[in-house]
Design a protein around this motif. Structure first.
Motif, PDB file in Angstrom:
ATOM      1  N   GLU A 220       0.844  -1.190   0.000  1.00 44.59           N
ATOM      2  CA  GLU A 220       0.000   0.000   0.000  1.00 44.59           C
ATOM      3  C   GLU A 220       0.880   1.241   0.000  1.00 44.59           C
ATOM      4  O   GLU A 220       1.926   1.278   0.652  1.00 44.59           O
ATOM      5  CB  GLU A 220      -0.879   0.011   1.255  1.00 44.59           C
ATOM      6  CG  GLU A 220      -2.004   1.031   1.188  1.00 44.59           C
ATOM      7  CD  GLU A 220      -2.639   1.223   2.536  1.00 44.59           C
ATOM      8  OE1 GLU A 220      -2.921   0.204   3.179  1.00 44.59           O
ATOM      9  OE2 GLU A 220      -2.819   2.373   2.954  1.00 44.59           O
ATOM     10  N   ILE A 221       0.434   2.216  -0.743  1.00 42.79           N
ATOM     11  CA  ILE A 221       1.122   3.512  -0.759  1.00 42.79           C
ATOM     12  C   ILE A 221       0.086   4.575  -0.435  1.00 42.79           C
ATOM     13  O   ILE A 221      -0.989   4.618  -1.030  1.00 42.79           O
ATOM     14  CB  ILE A 221       1.734   3.806  -2.141  1.00 42.79           C
ATOM     15  CG1 ILE A 221       2.695   2.702  -2.567  1.00 42.79           C
ATOM     16  CG2 ILE A 221       2.480   5.123  -2.106  1.00 42.79           C
ATOM     17  CD1 ILE A 221       3.304   2.942  -3.925  1.00 42.79           C
ATOM     18  N   LYS A 222       0.434   5.392   0.529  1.00 43.55           N
ATOM     19  CA  LYS A 222      -0.500   6.448   0.906  1.00 43.55           C
ATOM     20  C   LYS A 222       0.255   7.772   0.940  1.00 43.55           C
ATOM     21  O   LYS A 222       1.325   7.877   1.544  1.00 43.55           O
ATOM     22  CB  LYS A 222      -1.084   6.155   2.295  1.00 43.55           C
ATOM     23  CG  LYS A 222      -2.347   6.926   2.589  1.00 43.55           C
ATOM     24  CD  LYS A 222      -3.117   6.330   3.736  1.00 43.55           C
ATOM     25  CE  LYS A 222      -2.330   6.432   5.027  1.00 43.55           C
ATOM     26  NZ  LYS A 222      -3.173   6.207   6.215  1.00 43.55           N
ATOM     27  N   VAL A 223      -0.303   8.756   0.286  1.00 47.74           N
ATOM     28  CA  VAL A 223       0.350  10.063   0.255  1.00 47.74           C
ATOM     29  C   VAL A 223      -0.164  10.876   1.435  1.00 47.74           C
ATOM     30  O   VAL A 223      -1.359  11.100   1.578  1.00 47.74           O
ATOM     31  CB  VAL A 223       0.044  10.784  -1.067  1.00 47.74           C
ATOM     32  CG1 VAL A 223       0.637  12.172  -1.062  1.00 47.74           C
ATOM     33  CG2 VAL A 223       0.582   9.993  -2.232  1.00 47.74           C
ATOM     34  N   LEU A 224       0.767  11.307   2.292  1.00 49.03           N
ATOM     35  CA  LEU A 224       0.360  12.038   3.485  1.00 49.03           C
ATOM     36  C   LEU A 224       0.385  13.534   3.270  1.00 49.03           C
ATOM     37  O   LEU A 224      -0.499  14.248   3.711  1.00 49.03           O
ATOM     38  CB  LEU A 224       1.292  11.691   4.658  1.00 49.03           C
ATOM     39  CG  LEU A 224       1.318  10.217   5.079  1.00 49.03           C
ATOM     40  CD1 LEU A 224       2.385  10.017   6.108  1.00 49.03           C
ATOM     41  CD2 LEU A 224      -0.023   9.798   5.594  1.00 49.03           C
ATOM     42  N   ASP A 225       1.456  13.985   2.604  1.00 48.02           N
ATOM     43  CA  ASP A 225       1.611  15.418   2.493  1.00 48.02           C
ATOM     44  C   ASP A 225       2.364  15.724   1.215  1.00 48.02           C
ATOM     45  O   ASP A 225       3.057  14.863   0.678  1.00 48.02           O
ATOM     46  CB  ASP A 225       2.394  15.957   3.709  1.00 48.02           C
ATOM     47  CG  ASP A 225       2.265  17.466   3.805  1.00 48.02           C
ATOM     48  OD1 ASP A 225       3.033  18.076   4.561  1.00 48.02           O
ATOM     49  OD2 ASP A 225       1.396  18.017   3.101  1.00 48.02           O
ATOM     50  N   LYS A 226       2.216  16.923   0.737  1.00 48.81           N
ATOM     51  CA  LYS A 226       2.937  17.315  -0.473  1.00 48.81           C
ATOM     52  C   LYS A 226       3.694  18.593  -0.174  1.00 48.81           C
ATOM     53  O   LYS A 226       3.116  19.594   0.178  1.00 48.81           O
ATOM     54  CB  LYS A 226       1.944  17.582  -1.613  1.00 48.81           C
ATOM     55  CG  LYS A 226       1.134  16.380  -1.962  1.00 48.81           C
ATOM     56  CD  LYS A 226       0.214  16.641  -3.126  1.00 48.81           C
ATOM     57  CE  LYS A 226      -0.750  15.497  -3.263  1.00 48.81           C
ATOM     58  NZ  LYS A 226      -1.619  15.621  -4.402  1.00 48.81           N
ATOM     59  N   LYS A 227       5.005  18.503  -0.351  1.00 48.10           N
ATOM     60  CA  LYS A 227       5.806  19.692  -0.125  1.00 48.10           C
ATOM     61  C   LYS A 227       6.120  20.352  -1.453  1.00 48.10           C
ATOM     62  O   LYS A 227       6.278  19.693  -2.463  1.00 48.10           O
ATOM     63  CB  LYS A 227       7.128  19.310   0.547  1.00 48.10           C
ATOM     64  CG  LYS A 227       6.977  18.793   1.942  1.00 48.10           C
ATOM     65  CD  LYS A 227       7.996  19.456   2.846  1.00 48.10           C
ATOM     66  CE  LYS A 227       7.909  18.933   4.241  1.00 48.10           C
ATOM     67  NZ  LYS A 227       7.003  19.673   5.063  1.00 48.10           N
ATOM     68  N   LYS A 228       6.212  21.651  -1.391  1.00 46.98           N
ATOM     69  CA  LYS A 228       6.513  22.360  -2.627  1.00 46.98           C
ATOM     70  C   LYS A 228       8.014  22.317  -2.850  1.00 46.98           C
ATOM     71  O   LYS A 228       8.790  22.779  -2.017  1.00 46.98           O
ATOM     72  CB  LYS A 228       6.042  23.806  -2.516  1.00 46.98           C
ATOM     73  CG  LYS A 228       6.389  24.596  -3.757  1.00 46.98           C
ATOM     74  CD  LYS A 228       5.809  25.992  -3.751  1.00 46.98           C
ATOM     75  CE  LYS A 228       6.164  26.649  -5.066  1.00 46.98           C
ATOM     76  NZ  LYS A 228       6.966  27.829  -4.898  1.00 46.98           N
ATOM     77  N   VAL A 229       8.420  21.735  -3.985  1.00 48.08           N
ATOM     78  CA  VAL A 229       9.826  21.685  -4.312  1.00 48.08           C
ATOM     79  C   VAL A 229       9.983  22.219  -5.726  1.00 48.08           C
ATOM     80  O   VAL A 229       9.065  22.186  -6.528  1.00 48.08           O
ATOM     81  CB  VAL A 229      10.388  20.252  -4.231  1.00 48.08           C
ATOM     82  CG1 VAL A 229      10.500  19.805  -2.805  1.00 48.08           C
ATOM     83  CG2 VAL A 229       9.522  19.313  -5.013  1.00 48.08           C
ATOM     84  N   ARG A 230      11.178  22.672  -5.994  1.00 44.54           N
ATOM     85  CA  ARG A 230      11.427  23.253  -7.304  1.00 44.54           C
ATOM     86  C   ARG A 230      12.409  22.416  -8.085  1.00 44.54           C
ATOM     87  O   ARG A 230      13.130  22.914  -8.919  1.00 44.54           O
ATOM     88  CB  ARG A 230      11.975  24.669  -7.117  1.00 44.54           C
ATOM     89  CG  ARG A 230      11.073  25.502  -6.254  1.00 44.54           C
ATOM     90  CD  ARG A 230      11.328  26.928  -6.511  1.00 44.54           C
ATOM     91  NE  ARG A 230      11.203  27.224  -7.910  1.00 44.54           N
ATOM     92  CZ  ARG A 230      10.981  28.429  -8.376  1.00 44.54           C
ATOM     93  NH1 ARG A 230      10.859  29.419  -7.537  1.00 44.54           N
ATOM     94  NH2 ARG A 230      10.919  28.656  -9.655  1.00 44.54           N
TER      95      ARG A 230
END
Lengths: 247, 122
Positions: A220-230
């Motif tokens: 299982e893969i669960k996305v918890l958070d998304k950080k802004k990266v460049r």
């Protein structure tokens, strides 16, 4: 005479140009009328211009009928012109008519081709020519394998900068071990071998793991958070998030 | 990829702080050591008031490397530092506690005591 020959050549050239132009483009009907009118009118003007010394029938008669083929107008004008040039006038319309018909033919054929190809829904696997299919057979197989895995399991989109939580099964213990939680620092797309790198802190040590995205061990893969990266690869985090580095 | 002159952290409480690799045990003329290999090392830095002193030659097993460890299922493991655990001639650790994560491959190489003491086995 030379000017007349020149005008005939000009008509031919213009007709050939029209044929070339008609091979692409979408507005066939209006464009052909315009081109017809312009070319024939132009040729007629030149033709008539050469005869302007002899006759006073202006190009108005020819220009007045731009949409039709210029045959009736030319014949009308030629009737009043000098009889010596009548046969040449008779010669000229057949050229233009030939040009008209060929242009129209190509126009019609081109439109038919385009209309025939548009509604043809291209299937994912083309078996038009077997040798051409063989060139990218590996690509086709790869795509099929990826589709197969995606149907069975739900795999979310993983991009660098996401904080994800994995449930990885260890084949030795057969237990649902390792709820791994970390930040995705890289993703490498390679069809079925698409891999992504996960960076996490384990017991005070920074650990980077590389997982195949379509591995059967990943439950299982669960996305918890998304950080802004460049950036696509966040290798600078090795220096920034290093717990063991000497300050 | 540990080779002679490489400095390694110590991942247990045996008393040493830093080791320097001198030699790789195994085949002669072996270039690099990876996770699970035994090395001969000299203690470069030690905690005071412990049985192990500085410039003592001891054996150690490598437990963490910055070089990736590849697994058969396509997984790759990469630590942030190089570390070793001080062992004796039989292969038992000299310390009583292990710090940091240990790779599962050490179990196959008969370092079961180290694996059982580890706080986290990856």
């Amino acid at each position: 005479m030379q000017s007349l020959r020149g005008s005939i050549r000009l008509v031919r050239r213009q007709c050939s140009n029209n044929v070339d132009l008609k091979s692409n483009g979408s507005h066939f009907a209006t464009a052909t009328a315009k081109f017809h009118g312009s070319s024939i009118g132009f040729s007629n003007a030149r033709f008539l211009g050469s005869l302007s010394k002899f006759t006073r029938i202006g190009s108005q008669a020819a220009m007045a009928t731009p949409s039709n083929n210029g045959i009736p107008s030319v014949s009308v004008s030629s009737r009043s012109s000098r009889p010596g040039l009548l046969h040449l006038a008779a010669v000229l319309p057949p050229f233009t008519s030939r040009c008209i018909t060929t242009v129209e033919n190509t126009v019609e054929s081109a439109s038919q081709d385009s209309s025939a190809s548009i509604p043809d829904v291209t299937p994912r696997i083309k078996f038009k020519r077997l040798d051409k299919t063989a060139k990218h057979i590996m690509q086709i197989l790869d795509k099929e394998a990826v589709e197969e895995v995606r149907e069975n399991r739900e795999i979310p989109d993983i991009k660098p900068g996401y904080i994800v939580q994995l449930k990885v099964e260890v084949p030795e213990n057969k237990r649902r071990v390792s709820v791994l939680k970390g930040i995705v620092i890289a993703r490498r797309n390679a069809g079925l071998n698409t891999t992504f790198r996960l960076r996490r802190l384990v017991a005070g040590v920074g650990v980077e793991s590389l997982f195949p995205l379509y591995s059967p061990n990943i439950k299982e893969i669960k996305v918890l958070d998304k950080k802004k990266v460049r950036r696509a690869k966040l290798y600078y985090l090795r220096d920034k998030m290093n717990a063991l580095k000497k300050q | 990829m540990i080779q002679p002159q490489t400095h390694l952290n110590v991942a247990d409480n045996s008393g040493a702080r830093q080791l320097m690799c001198i030699r790789i045990i195994g085949a002669s003329n072996r270039r690099y050591a990876h996770i699970g290999d035994v090395i001969v090392a000299v203690i470069k830095e030690a905690i005071p008031n412990t049985p192990l002193k500085k410039s003592e030659v001891i054996r150690a097993v490598i437990v963490r490397t910055c070089k990736e460890l590849k697994r058969d299922n396509g997984m790759i493991l990469r630590y942030d530092d190089n570390a070793a655990v001080v062992i004796d001639q039989e292969g038992n650790p000299k310390g009583t506690r292990i710090f940091g994560a240990i790779a599962r491959e050490l179990r196959q190489l008969n370092f079961t005591k180290i694996v059982s003491l580890a706080p986290e086995v990856l």
